[in-house]
Scaffold this motif. Structure first.
Motif, PDB file in Angstrom:
ATOM      1  N   CYS A 243       0.823  -1.206   0.000  1.00 56.59           N
ATOM      2  CA  CYS A 243       0.000   0.000   0.000  1.00 56.59           C
ATOM      3  C   CYS A 243       0.860   1.260   0.000  1.00 56.59           C
ATOM      4  O   CYS A 243       0.549   2.220  -0.705  1.00 56.59           O
ATOM      5  N   VAL A 244       1.933   1.256   0.772  1.00 56.64           N
ATOM      6  CA  VAL A 244       2.827   2.419   0.779  1.00 56.64           C
ATOM      7  C   VAL A 244       3.384   2.649  -0.628  1.00 56.64           C
ATOM      8  O   VAL A 244       3.405   3.772  -1.133  1.00 56.64           O
TER       9      VAL A 244
ATOM     10  N   TYR B 299       2.014   1.849  -3.387  1.00 54.21           N
ATOM     11  CA  TYR B 299       0.960   2.367  -4.249  1.00 54.21           C
ATOM     12  C   TYR B 299       0.687   3.836  -3.978  1.00 54.21           C
ATOM     13  O   TYR B 299       0.433   4.619  -4.895  1.00 54.21           O
ATOM     14  N   ILE B 300       0.753   4.212  -2.702  1.00 56.26           N
ATOM     15  CA  ILE B 300       0.553   5.628  -2.365  1.00 56.26           C
ATOM     16  C   ILE B 300       1.636   6.474  -3.029  1.00 56.26           C
ATOM     17  O   ILE B 300       1.358   7.517  -3.632  1.00 56.26           O
TER      18      ILE B 300
ATOM     19  N   LEU C 252       0.806   6.802  -6.667  1.00 54.17           N
ATOM     20  CA  LEU C 252      -0.334   7.691  -6.911  1.00 54.17           C
ATOM     21  C   LEU C 252       0.051   9.150  -6.711  1.00 54.17           C
ATOM     22  O   LEU C 252      -0.354  10.018  -7.481  1.00 54.17           O
ATOM     23  N   VAL C 253       0.846   9.419  -5.675  1.00 53.46           N
ATOM     24  CA  VAL C 253       1.242  10.800  -5.409  1.00 53.46           C
ATOM     25  C   VAL C 253       2.066  11.339  -6.575  1.00 53.46           C
ATOM     26  O   VAL C 253       1.841  12.454  -7.067  1.00 53.46           O
TER      27      VAL C 253
END
Lengths: 287, 342, 254
Positions: B119-120, B122-123, B126-127
């Motif tokens: 998840c990190v 992916y964040i 995305l950022v």
């Protein structure tokens, strides 16, 4: 006000799909303690199989979906037999990598067969209807009804049938289940079957309102992981509740915060949860 | 000590090939591919220290690779500071973000750690993808300069870049070798074997895990920064999760938790991918099952399988010499007896 | 008295695993904790070694309150322990497995490792020598250079002892040290424990094999349902009605 009800309905629809995917993931986790990263690929294949049946042979939507459920379910069983079963006593890092390997393979496979293009799925339920002063396509209504029906059926299966209760028993205590004579291998296969079937249903229901492409499972599976951590790894009610919570949060977040960053909401939620409770919400502390 | 000498042959051979390669085969395309492979190797070494030696499978490392690349790209393009300063800063920025992520992520274990880092990662992706104002979003970042001159050394040509990246790879391998063959490395391995046991022999697991995590993000950042100045154009997809799967494949094929694994695996897969050009988009049709089969049958990859084979080989030898010795001893005893009797 | 627990308690949710146990571990002796399955013995051990934080009560070690310390801090103070199952790195040699045991008495860090400083060389040597010394102590010198995966179950137990001893402990907690090995080997390990006591290392163990404990231990505590039901020498324990009842599950007169 109108926008709010519309978004709440959207949240319900997204949440239904999330819940179904998360349910399959949480069942496998509960039984085998495998975080099945390949689950998103099963979801993707579910959509493609339904689509292909409909386009190629003109099969009716529901029949196509039934075939898809069966095929993806069997694929899940195959995965268990060929990969996860041989790895059951391996160090914990191994099954995760194996699952990633399956994921990569299935995606490349889909790309080989169906190409990398984005496709749309036609639905016999495209007409727009009016409920409580808000407009929605029949398909969206169908997603909600279908998901809830599947959840009720699953609940009845787990609680009311003997074979379903063995799944619950094994999720609670693997060795204990083995001792009282439950064939743990069979239960594992059954669980993979159900898990794959749920993914296929979720994908087939939601494909008409989304797009079908090889990478369509990425975001969904990541969010499903967030959901089952939110709801407790292995918990069935937790997966359902978590799915709807995330669905609502996202659709409201997209409207009132930022559409660009709506996909981040789930991950931020997870990062916050695990920062505070490293073993997930509802973890049985100290054990 | 014997194994060290045996390995020394390999090391010198590989080094000689790497240094002489551009002269033996002066082909611009091969040079480009090899330089890229060296960059991936550095990132894989970072991942290996964490996943291979400490037992924590991080799926966020494509994100850290991208942070290193974007940090260097933005620093050189937007602030126009000296390249070398930017390189150092890029590594430090990546490590600092790594430290913050690690502080939280390392409180989780096993599945939670893998999912958390996924998840990190992916964040981060995305950022980078959405933060148009800073990163240029999907359009990417162009015009990243080549490394600036150091005295008479210039890095304008692909050949000089090749040697620069090779230098950093050798630096990485040397650091890894020294860490693994030290009390610090033994500490990491103890954590991989059993965290509970490690704690009861007085190892502060959190402190050591954080150290590994920061180190491994440092090397991911270094690889990313080198990538940025080599390719000179970067887009958000270098932080996408498929990159971490590529890195994992390199590591697994070569041998997770072995020192030579990252080089062997990366080189092999890159070479095979190049000769199977037509497969480009479908390479995972082969590498996906390969990854799965390897983890079932050869969990320590090619290098691990080689070590096991050698270990068995020497064990056999020892047995044989022991047997021979015993045979010899009994013979001499017999002979002595005979002499006495005679 | 080396270690003292005061009303030590551990609750998991609604269950009380260890309930207000007062216990003292005598210096230079073999102390044993026995009790039926699920009596809370392992939990009690985990509380002493810091793996669990107690819900209530205190652990005093050499007059110092160590109740809230983390396991690694407790280990540094001189408290070592073994586990029922020993996780060794099977692809490595026995010696390599034990070297890290002395890590806590060294100071070299990442920079020492990367720059190969003098301190690095000195401490590497020190840890290696310590490992050889403890392997000699547990009589494993002959398998020192074998792969840890290839040695016998009993030898693995001895490696676990060696690893604990490499930390330079004053007291060693042994969690069922003789589980899963045969009677002859059990005796060997019992001898080893006596040898440790002679070296001024206090021993405290959990054990199921009653005969062995009665012969070996200087002091015994009996736990049942998380509570201390008896404490004393083996003679006192054997004649204690509460113990007989707990073990035989009936009343003592029957």
């Amino acid at each position: 006000m109108d926008i709010l009800t519309q978004q709440l309905f959207n949240g319900l629809t997204i949440g239904s799909v999330y819940s179904l995917v998360a349910l399959g993931l949480t069942l496998v986790y509960g039984i085998l303690h495998i975080p099945n990263f390949a689950h998103g690929a099963l979801y993707m294949l579910g959509a493609y199989i339904t689509l292909t049946m409909m386009l190629l042979w003109g099969v009716h939507y529901w029949i196509a979906m039934a075939v898809s459920v069966l095929v993806v379910g069997l694929l899940g069983v195959l995965m268990d037999r060929l990969v996860f079963h041989p790895l059951r006593n391996a160090p914990p890092i191994h099954d995760k990598i194996a699952a990633i390997g399956i994921l990569l393979f299935l995606e490349a496979f889909a790309q080989l067969i169906w190409g990398a293009d984005y496709r749309t799925m036609e639905t016999p339920y495209g007409q727009v209807i009016d409920i409580f002063g808000m407009t929605a396509t029949t398909q969206r209504v169908l997603i909600n009804i279908g998901a809830i029906a599947v959840m009720i059926l699953l609940y009845l299966f787990l609680k009311k049938t003997y074979i379903g209760s063995t799944i619950i028993a094994m999720a609670q205590n693997r060795e204990g289940a083995h001792l009282v004579g439950i064939n743990t291998n069979k239960v594992a296969m059954l669980t993979f079957m159900i898990s794959g079937g749920l993914a296929a249903i979720a994908a087939s229901l939601s494909a008409p309102i989304n797009l079908v492409f090889p990478g369509m499972g990425h975001l969904v599976i990541l969010k499903a992981f967030v959901i089952i951590i939110l709801g407790g790894m292995g918990s069935v009610p937790g997966a359902i509740l978590g799915g709807y919570i995330l669905g609502f949060t996202e659709s409201l977040g997209a409207t009132y915060i930022s559409n660009d960053y709506k996909d981040i909401i789930a991950f931020l939620l997870l990062v916050v949860i695990l920062s505070i409770k490293p073993k997930g919400l509802f973890s049985r502390e100290d054990f | 000590m014997g194994s060290l000498l045996k390995n020394r042959g390999w090391v010198i051979g590989a080094l000689a090939v790497a240094i002489l390669f551009p002269f033996v085969l002066p082909n611009a395309y091969f040079l480009h591919i090899l330089t890229l492979a060296f960059i991936w190797m550095i990132a894989v070494y970072g991942l290996n220290l964490l996943a291979g030696y400490t037992g924590y499978l991080s799926l966020a490392h494509a994100g850290f690779f991208a942070i290193g690349a974007y940090a260097l790209g933005l620093l050189t393009v937007k602030t126009e500071i000296n390249y070398w300063l930017a390189l150092v800063l890029a590594c430090l920025i990546t490590s600092a973000i790594g430290a913050v992520v690690g502080l939280v992520a390392l409180r989780t274990r096993e599945h939670f750690f893998a999912i958390y880092t996924l998840c990190v990662g992916y964040i981060i992706y995305l950022v980078i993808d959405k933060w148009d104002g800073l990163t240029g979003g999907v359009r990417g970042l162009i015009g990243i300069p080549v490394p600036s001159n150091i005295g008479p050394l210039s890095f304008e040509t692909p050949l000089s870049q090749y040697y620069l990246v090779l230098f950093f790879l050798i630096f990485t391998v040397l650091v890894m070798y020294r860490i693994v063959h030290s009390l610090t490395g033994r500490t990491f391995i103890a954590i991989r074997n059993s965290e509970d046991l490690a704690q009861t022999i007085g190892i502060s697991t959190m402190k050591n895990k954080l150290l590994v995590f920061v180190l491994s993000t440092f090397f991911a950042g270094l690889a990313g920064a080198l990538y940025a100045s080599f390719i000179r154009f970067i887009g958000p997809d270098i932080g996408y999760i498929t990159i971490i799967f590529d890195l994992l494949t390199y590591l697994l094929v070569g041998g997770i938790g072995t020192l030579a694994g990252p080089i062997v695996g990366t080189f092999l897969i890159v070479a095979v991918s190049q000769s199977l050009q037509f497969l480009q988009d479908y390479r995972m049709l082969i590498f996906g099952p390969l990854l799965t089969l390897l983890i079932i049958f050869y969990p320590r990859g090619i290098v691990g399988a080689y070590y096991d084979w050698r270990m068995k080989h020497t064990a056999k030898k020892v047995k044989r010499t022991r047997k021979e010795q015993r045979y010899f001893e009994s013979e001499t005893v017999d002979a002595e007896k005979k002499v006495k009797e005679g | 008295m080396l270690i003292e627990t005061k009303k030590l308690t551990k609750r998991f949710g609604g269950n009380v695993a260890v309930n207000e146990v007062d216990f003292t571990i005598e210096e230079g002796k073999i102390n044993a904790i026995i009790g039926p399955n699920g009596a809370g013995k392992s939990t009690f051990f985990n509380l002493l070694s810091g793996s669990y934080t107690p819900s209530a009560g205190q652990v005093i070690y050499k007059g110092k309150d160590i109740t809230k310390l983390s396991p690694d801090r407790i280990a540094k103070l001189g408290v070592a322990r073994t586990f029922q199952t020993t996780n060794l790195f099977e692809q490595s040699t026995v010696l390599d497995n034990v070297i890290v045991g002395h890590r806590l008495r060294t100071k070299s860090n990442l920079w020492d490792a990367v720059l190969r400083t003098k301190r690095f060389a000195k401490e590497e040597k020190k840890c290696r020598e310590k490992a050889m010394e403890v392997l000699d102590f547990v009589d494993l010198t002959h398998v020192m250079n074998q792969q840890a995966g290839s040695i016998t179950q009993e030898e693995k137990k001895r490696v676990a002892f060696a690893l604990a001893l490499a930390t330079d402990p004053e007291v060693v907690f042994l969690d069922e040290p003789t589980a899963g090995i045969n009677p002859g080997e059990t005796e060997g390990l019992a001898d080893l424990m006596e040898k440790m006591v002679k070296r001024k290392i206090t021993v405290c163990l959990i054990e199921h094999k009653m005969k062995m404990i009665m012969k070996l231990a200087d002091k015994i505590m009996v736990l049942n349902y998380g509570e201390k039901i008896a404490e004393g020498t083996s003679e006192q324990i054997m004649n204690d009605p509460a113990v007989i009842e707990a073990y035989l599950g009936g009343d003592a007169s029957a």
